[in-house]
Design a protein around this motif. Structure first.
Motif, PDB file in Angstrom:
ATOM      1  N   TYR A 294      10.156   2.334  -1.503  1.00  0.00           N
ATOM      2  CA  TYR A 294       9.579   1.986  -2.798  1.00  0.00           C
ATOM      3  C   TYR A 294      10.369   2.660  -3.905  1.00  0.00           C
ATOM      4  O   TYR A 294      10.931   3.740  -3.712  1.00  0.00           O
TER       5      TYR A 294
ATOM      6  N   MET B 250       6.027   2.693 -10.901  1.00  0.00           N
ATOM      7  CA  MET B 250       5.158   1.537 -10.661  1.00  0.00           C
ATOM      8  C   MET B 250       4.407   1.236 -11.947  1.00  0.00           C
ATOM      9  O   MET B 250       4.339   2.069 -12.859  1.00  0.00           O
TER      10      MET B 250
ATOM     11  N   TYR C 107       6.089   6.438  -9.174  1.00  0.00           N
ATOM     12  CA  TYR C 107       5.463   5.920  -7.956  1.00  0.00           C
ATOM     13  C   TYR C 107       4.795   7.094  -7.257  1.00  0.00           C
ATOM     14  O   TYR C 107       5.447   8.078  -6.913  1.00  0.00           O
ATOM     15  N   GLU C 108       3.503   7.005  -7.091  1.00  0.00           N
ATOM     16  CA  GLU C 108       2.767   8.136  -6.498  1.00  0.00           C
ATOM     17  C   GLU C 108       1.484   7.632  -5.865  1.00  0.00           C
ATOM     18  O   GLU C 108       1.028   6.524  -6.155  1.00  0.00           O
ATOM     19  N   PRO C 109       0.876   8.464  -4.996  1.00  0.00           N
ATOM     20  CA  PRO C 109      -0.363   8.041  -4.344  1.00  0.00           C
ATOM     21  C   PRO C 109      -1.450   7.772  -5.382  1.00  0.00           C
ATOM     22  O   PRO C 109      -1.456   8.366  -6.456  1.00  0.00           O
TER      23      PRO C 109
ATOM     24  N   ARG D 136       5.615  -6.585  -5.603  1.00  0.00           N
ATOM     25  CA  ARG D 136       4.253  -6.778  -5.112  1.00  0.00           C
ATOM     26  C   ARG D 136       3.223  -6.436  -6.208  1.00  0.00           C
ATOM     27  O   ARG D 136       2.858  -5.273  -6.372  1.00  0.00           O
TER      28      ARG D 136
ATOM     29  N   MET E 163      -1.799  -3.343 -10.204  1.00  0.00           N
ATOM     30  CA  MET E 163      -0.596  -2.545 -10.017  1.00  0.00           C
ATOM     31  C   MET E 163       0.576  -3.438  -9.645  1.00  0.00           C
ATOM     32  O   MET E 163       0.391  -4.527  -9.097  1.00  0.00           O
TER      33      MET E 163
ATOM     34  N   ILE F 105       4.189  -2.751  -7.535  1.00  0.00           N
ATOM     35  CA  ILE F 105       5.127  -1.835  -6.889  1.00  0.00           C
ATOM     36  C   ILE F 105       6.372  -2.624  -6.478  1.00  0.00           C
ATOM     37  O   ILE F 105       6.317  -3.857  -6.345  1.00  0.00           O
TER      38      ILE F 105
END
Lengths: 357, 357
Positions: free
Chosen positions: A29, A33, A52-54, A139, A160, A162
């Motif tokens: 990835y 995002m 980009y992170e949880p 996505r 979102m 990504i």
């Protein structure tokens, strides 16, 4: 258009990009995002590009319990002249809203969504791979986030986007695949969620795919849920057949995904003056055409493979080998034209591509 | 049994418990939750009770994209003598595994899962409400957590149990509900995921529910996906009818949820010597019975309501009023017996309750 209002938080810890040769689908990835929130009182708000992170959700968030979620899939391609092209992205956001409507999820502004996507790709432009056949998979998805175990649409959502660099679908050339007709499990039925791109449809298909894989097939051919007689899709792709010079594909009936590659192929064939019909196609009819030597080509269509030729179709003890397990002339022409347009090698006569500057 | 190996991290910030009168369903959660992880190499590992807190997942976690998830719902009741009872919890874990099988999710050890649940309830025993009709709703669920956009079963999962105190389903007494026959949307079809408790089935039903609500009905009656002729479920409950002294309920066909309340009612009726038949029931047949004055009672069954009498059924321009919109004698007897056993007021002749000590 008025000035775009969107926060951008830069990721200071840039990742190393994967080797072009070694990219596995959907496992890498990019650095950023896009996120936007929704609540019933504010509508969609706070669009932002962040590292980009949880993501953090309450264990009672409705996505985990009642499946209110939709997604899309498209790609960004780098041309030989170093332009970045998207392929009919407005169609993806249009379909996202159609899916959302079926799942009782609030619509997004399609035009704004495309603007956000273009901005994200601009920030992540170095993530669009150079190598032939590689691309940046995109996505977009929406999930229900309200913590509530009641059976009712969520009052909050997250939208979102990504990005994932992906390798060539056909690293070792295009090899027609072996398909198994699935006559026990059902993917979708009229009145169900078949035409929506929603999570539940996909996990429901694994069981059939597992069996097909075990028996040596690449994908399953899905039949309609009512009569188990008419052809719907192949794997997670739409499907086309060339029978006696005519191209046919199952008509859209609510349980078939309205593929953007499918739509483009129909438009191309019409433009080329080649007979193309959308109608019900029974498995019986297909085997009859085969027995009469009239089944000339078969292929699946979708964003990942673009065109995936079918070399063999197996239905119980009835097996057919199509076009001597080789890619057909029409399949090849469609593949070359579509991938050519997507990557800027073939002139885009249809205004399908959108450049990210 | 060998000593239970499980970590317990105490929550030092205990929440205030909601007022018994004001509990909204599924909006309050207890101080702790149970979690256990799965990976293909380790199997299920690290069972633990931790403070109730948000979970953190990669945006590419498969639960968000392909819907691999299953859940269960059951309740813990406090008896007048201050015991805590579970109702047939082993059936819930058995069904969880059946659902998981359909969704290609690895099975859990049912006996261990029950041990974990009992331990969690023991830790959270003060969360089991005292007030008449209130209970502690238990939500075990499994989600696919691997960050991967490939269409294949996840290699990692989380199994969690969260607890939510809930109020009485019938705060203002049992009022039979108005039901609308849904003949456009489909909940499930043979070969699909209807009998699995999986998220996708639920969001797919909102659209029909929204329309029913708008037209003044409480729930929808679902018909079979193939012929749109046979009765399957009502809302998210199983459904029973009393016709001419006999109780009938749709037979399990793969698309109907195998309800534990449904199962218990069938067992009770058999024990009482009352004729009960599981078979196909067409809507036509039901209206015929109604026209001949033979349709005596109708009721939905499920964990939330236990018994939900149907007072009115509407199918296009055909409307029927059942038992003068009052709860029937049989519905009442079943409701009193089941809730009596669940709350320790009626002797449990069937070994259905499990005490948490």
């Amino acid at each position: 258009m008025s000035e775009l209002k969107m926060d951008l938080i830069d990721n200071e810890n840039k990742k190393q990009k994967p080797d072009a040769d070694k990219i596995a689908f959907g496992k890498h990835y990019s650095d950023h995002m896009f996120i936007m929130d929704y609540s019933t009182d504010k509508g969609w708000y706070d669009p932002r590009i962040v590292p980009y992170e949880p993501i953090t959700l309450d264990p009672a968030a409705m996505i985990f319990h009642y499946g209110q979620t939709v997604f899309e899939g498209l790609k960004a391609y780098r041309t030989t002249t170093d332009k970045i092209l998207l392929f009919r992205p407005e169609q993806n956001f249009k379909r996202l809203n159609l899916s959302s409507d079926r799942l009782s999820i609030p619509a997004i502004d399609e035009e704004l969504a495309l603007t956000y996507l273009k901005k994200l790709i601009e920030v992540e432009k170095d993530w669009v791979p150079q190598a032939e056949g590689n691309s940046l998979y995109i996505r977009p998805f929406i999930i229900a986030t309200e913590p509530n175990l009641s059976l009712a649409p969520s009052e909050t959502y997250q939208f979102m986007i990504i990005l994932s660099p992906v390798g060539s679908y056909y690293k070792e050339g295009i090899h027609p695949v072996r398909i198994h007709v699935e006559d026990e499990y059902t993917r979708a039925v009229r009145g169900g969620t078949g035409k929506a791109k929603t999570a539940g449809n996909y996990a429901a298909a694994y069981k059939a795919q597992e069996r097909a894989t075990k028996e040596g097939y690449s994908q399953v051919l899905w039949l309609d849920g009512v009569e188990k007689k008419y052809i719907e899709e192949v794997g997670s792709m739409n499907v086309f057949f060339k029978i006696n010079g005519e191209i046919v594909t199952p008509e859209l009936n609510g349980s078939i995904l309205e593929g953007i590659t499918r739509m483009s192929i129909i438009e191309l064939l019409k433009d080329w003056g080649i007979p193309i019909t959308e109608r019900k196609i029974s498995l019986e009819e297909l085997y009859e055409a085969y027995d009469q030597d009239k089944l000339e080509e078969a292929f699946g269509t979708g964003t990942a493979a673009v065109i995936s030729p079918v070399g063999e179709l197996n239905w119980g003890d009835r097996n057919m080998v199509i076009n001597n397990r080789e890619i057909g002339e029409m399949s090849k022409k469609l593949y070359d034209t579509l991938t050519g347009i997507q990557t800027g090698k073939v002139e885009d006569l249809y205004n399908w591509t959108v450049e990210v500057k």
